[in-house]
Design an enzyme around this catalytic site. Sequence first.
Site, PDB file in Angstrom:
ATOM      1  N   ASP A 160     -16.039  -9.005   8.780  1.00 41.63           N
ATOM      2  CA  ASP A 160     -17.472  -8.682   8.807  1.00 41.63           C
ATOM      3  C   ASP A 160     -17.988  -8.649  10.248  1.00 41.63           C
ATOM      4  O   ASP A 160     -18.792  -7.793  10.608  1.00 41.63           O
ATOM      5  CB  ASP A 160     -18.244  -9.710   7.981  1.00 41.63           C
ATOM      6  CG  ASP A 160     -17.624  -9.881   6.600  1.00 41.63           C
ATOM      7  OD1 ASP A 160     -17.536  -8.895   5.872  1.00 41.63           O
ATOM      8  OD2 ASP A 160     -17.190 -11.001   6.281  1.00 41.63           O
ATOM      9  N   HIS A 188     -19.105 -14.568   2.572  1.00 44.82           N
ATOM     10  CA  HIS A 188     -18.476 -13.237   2.651  1.00 44.82           C
ATOM     11  C   HIS A 188     -18.893 -12.465   1.395  1.00 44.82           C
ATOM     12  O   HIS A 188     -18.136 -12.324   0.435  1.00 44.82           O
ATOM     13  CB  HIS A 188     -16.954 -13.391   2.740  1.00 44.82           C
ATOM     14  CG  HIS A 188     -16.221 -12.082   2.729  1.00 44.82           C
ATOM     15  ND1 HIS A 188     -16.407 -11.113   3.681  1.00 44.82           N
ATOM     16  CD2 HIS A 188     -15.302 -11.572   1.867  1.00 44.82           C
ATOM     17  CE1 HIS A 188     -15.639 -10.071   3.412  1.00 44.82           C
ATOM     18  NE2 HIS A 188     -14.968 -10.326   2.306  1.00 44.82           N
TER      19      HIS A 188
HETATM   20  N1  LIG Z   1     -11.987 -12.078   3.095  1.00 40.59           N
HETATM   21  C1  LIG Z   1     -11.902 -10.793   3.363  1.00 40.59           C
HETATM   22  O1  LIG Z   1     -12.486 -10.326   4.373  1.00 40.59           O
HETATM   23  C2  LIG Z   1     -11.116  -9.858   2.499  1.00 40.59           C
HETATM   24  C3  LIG Z   1     -10.527 -10.329   1.338  1.00 40.59           C
HETATM   25  N2  LIG Z   1      -9.811  -9.477   0.533  1.00 40.59           N
HETATM   26  C4  LIG Z   1      -9.222 -10.050  -0.681  1.00 40.59           C
HETATM   27  O2  LIG Z   1      -7.818 -10.272  -0.458  1.00 40.59           O
HETATM   28  C5  LIG Z   1      -7.149 -10.341  -1.720  1.00 40.59           C
HETATM   29  C6  LIG Z   1      -5.863  -9.525  -1.683  1.00 40.59           C
HETATM   30  O3  LIG Z   1      -6.164  -8.164  -1.519  1.00 40.59           O
HETATM   31  P1  LIG Z   1      -5.018  -7.036  -1.576  1.00 40.59           P
HETATM   32  O4  LIG Z   1      -3.849  -7.433  -0.755  1.00 40.59           O
HETATM   33  O5  LIG Z   1      -5.677  -5.749  -1.323  1.00 40.59           O
HETATM   34  O6  LIG Z   1      -4.631  -7.119  -3.122  1.00 40.59           O
HETATM   35  P2  LIG Z   1      -3.299  -6.575  -3.839  1.00 40.59           P
HETATM   36  O7  LIG Z   1      -3.585  -6.546  -5.301  1.00 40.59           O
HETATM   37  O8  LIG Z   1      -2.789  -5.348  -3.170  1.00 40.59           O
HETATM   38  O9  LIG Z   1      -2.256  -7.721  -3.528  1.00 40.59           O
HETATM   39  C7  LIG Z   1      -2.428  -9.010  -4.002  1.00 40.59           C
HETATM   40  C8  LIG Z   1      -1.046  -9.604  -4.168  1.00 40.59           C
HETATM   41  O10 LIG Z   1      -1.219 -10.950  -4.548  1.00 40.59           O
HETATM   42  C9  LIG Z   1      -0.244 -11.252  -5.508  1.00 40.59           C
HETATM   43  N3  LIG Z   1      -0.716 -12.418  -6.244  1.00 40.59           N
HETATM   44  C10 LIG Z   1      -1.586 -12.473  -7.269  1.00 40.59           C
HETATM   45  N4  LIG Z   1      -1.735 -13.739  -7.696  1.00 40.59           N
HETATM   46  C11 LIG Z   1      -0.956 -14.494  -6.897  1.00 40.59           C
HETATM   47  C12 LIG Z   1      -0.666 -15.871  -6.844  1.00 40.59           C
HETATM   48  N5  LIG Z   1      -1.203 -16.736  -7.717  1.00 40.59           N
HETATM   49  N6  LIG Z   1       0.203 -16.313  -5.906  1.00 40.59           N
HETATM   50  C13 LIG Z   1       0.777 -15.457  -5.036  1.00 40.59           C
HETATM   51  N7  LIG Z   1       0.565 -14.129  -5.064  1.00 40.59           N
HETATM   52  C14 LIG Z   1      -0.302 -13.660  -5.976  1.00 40.59           C
HETATM   53  C15 LIG Z   1      -0.097  -9.985  -6.346  1.00 40.59           C
HETATM   54  O11 LIG Z   1       1.149  -9.940  -7.023  1.00 40.59           O
HETATM   55  C16 LIG Z   1      -0.224  -8.915  -5.272  1.00 40.59           C
HETATM   56  O12 LIG Z   1       1.037  -8.546  -4.739  1.00 40.59           O
HETATM   57  C17 LIG Z   1      -8.178  -9.875  -2.753  1.00 40.59           C
HETATM   58  O13 LIG Z   1      -8.749 -10.998  -3.402  1.00 40.59           O
HETATM   59  C18 LIG Z   1      -9.234  -9.164  -1.912  1.00 40.59           C
HETATM   60  O14 LIG Z   1     -10.483  -9.141  -2.536  1.00 40.59           O
HETATM   61  C19 LIG Z   1      -9.639  -8.162   0.859  1.00 40.59           C
HETATM   62  C20 LIG Z   1     -10.188  -7.667   2.017  1.00 40.59           C
HETATM   63  C21 LIG Z   1     -10.977  -8.472   2.914  1.00 40.59           C
HETATM   64  O1  LIG Z   2     -14.923  -5.880  -0.543  1.00 43.20           O
HETATM   65  C1  LIG Z   2     -13.878  -6.312  -1.059  1.00 43.20           C
HETATM   66  O2  LIG Z   2     -13.732  -6.546  -2.258  1.00 43.20           O
HETATM   67  C2  LIG Z   2     -12.748  -6.622  -0.129  1.00 43.20           C
HETATM   68  C3  LIG Z   2     -13.342  -7.372   0.990  1.00 43.20           C
HETATM   69  O3  LIG Z   2     -13.582  -8.558   0.902  1.00 43.20           O
HETATM   70  C4  LIG Z   2     -13.836  -6.599   2.139  1.00 43.20           C
HETATM   71  O4  LIG Z   2     -13.462  -5.439   2.330  1.00 43.20           O
HETATM   72  O5  LIG Z   2     -14.626  -7.181   2.890  1.00 43.20           O
END
Ligand SMILES: NC(=O)C1=CN([C@@H]2O[C@H](COP(=O)(O)OP(=O)(O)OC[C@H]3O[C@@H](n4cnc5c(N)ncnc54)[C@H](O)[C@@H]3O)[C@@H](O)[C@H]2O)C=CC1
Ligand SMILES: O=C([O-])CC(=O)C(=O)O
Length: 329
Positions: A160, A188
């Site tokens: 952010d 967030h």
């Molecule tokens: N804080 C931030 O700024 C941001 C947070 N996120 C969050 O990050 C997370 C991951 O996003 P992506 O990689 O795009 O999702 P994705 O769905 O591509 O990958 C998530 C991975 O986590 C694995 N997974 C699910 N449950 C699990 C567990 N209990 N233990 C270990 N692995 C597990 C899945 O098998 C999958 O491979 C989401 O919750 C998303 O909202 C995404 C972007 C920014």
């Molecule tokens: O918006 C979402 O769900 C993923 C995230 O946290 C971001 O891009 O900041």
Amino acid sequence: MSKPPIRVAVTGAAGQIGYALLFRIASGQMFGPDQPVALNLIEIEPGLKPLQGVVMELDDCAFPLLTEVVQTSDLAEGFKGVNWALLVGSVPRKAGMERADLLGINGKIFVGQGKAINDNAAKDVRILVVGNPCNTNCLIAKEHAPDIPADRWFAMTRLDENRAKTQLAQKAGVPVSEVTNLCVWGNHSPSMYPDFYTAKIGGKSAAEVIGDEAWLKETFLPKVGKRGAEIIGARGASSAASAANAVVDTVVALTTPTAPGSFTSVCVLSNGEYGVPEGIITSLPIRTDGNKWEVVKGIQLNEFSKEKIAASNAELTEEKKVAFEALQG
Ligand SMILES: NC(=O)C1=CN([C@@H]2O[C@H](COP(=O)(O)OP(=O)(O)OC[C@H]3O[C@@H](n4cnc5c(N)ncnc54)[C@H](O)[C@@H]3O)[C@@H](O)[C@H]2O)C=CC1
Ligand SMILES: O=C([O-])CC(=O)C(=O)O
């Protein structure tokens, strides 16, 4: 003699963010060009096969700094001896959802992970939670890891901060490196407050350089707050490369001394600073000597900023209540 490796756990290692993150850690961008790293990659069972493919690709990069890669769905093995735990694994939101809607789906994950980190990680472990809703998930994990000091727990708002800096730089027509002292306060979520009054452009007040408070309040704030949703709308999937980049930026910011007079945004456990309620994981301005960090004191907040920060923290207080009630029920 080369240094001992830093051992880094990454959960959700086969996911989108994992795919953009692992190669940057292994190449030295997170801990530096002379610091060996070992990776403990944690996935749920269905993720283990795709994870094998990712590890083949890591092998094929022949990274000189990468000393070992562990692949596992066992949390005790995955967190064994780790110095950093990057908690990414969880379900991302889809179009039309808010991040808080993920609490019921993802919250439980962080109970088991908190316990496993408590029982298995290295004594100096630091934890960064990325999986959403990251603030409250971080609090859940922390509450289940009683032996780990509270100042080791972080959740991510650096994405952010980076988004906000770029929006201000583009509006002012300056390179993004000119934008400094940009603190994102609060959750967030769309209620977050990227503080344009405190931010600087070329060392001067960003609000004065932009000279358009209506744009700052009515365009800039919602643009940054809803950027994640905008990306989901365009890409059909949530941000991944920029999120991985922000993970690298956050760890670098926490492990290297902060430039004098500057700070970065990280979510940490509040102790009542700036009137923030105690006991929530909320985004604050942080500076560090590379080891110990502190919340920057003395930032002057006007009434508008105070109201925005209070609203976002009220949302976090409510999110905490709902999450812990759900975990008990
Ligand atoms: N804080 C931030 O700024 C941001 C947070 N996120 C969050 O990050 C997370 C991951 O996003 P992506 O990689 O795009 O999702 P994705 O769905 O591509 O990958 C998530 C991975 O986590 C694995 N997974 C699910 N449950 C699990 C567990 N209990 N233990 C270990 N692995 C597990 C899945 O098998 C999958 O491979 C989401 O919750 C998303 O909202 C995404 C972007 C920014
Ligand atoms: O918006 C979402 O769900 C993923 C995230 O946290 C971001 O891009 O900041």
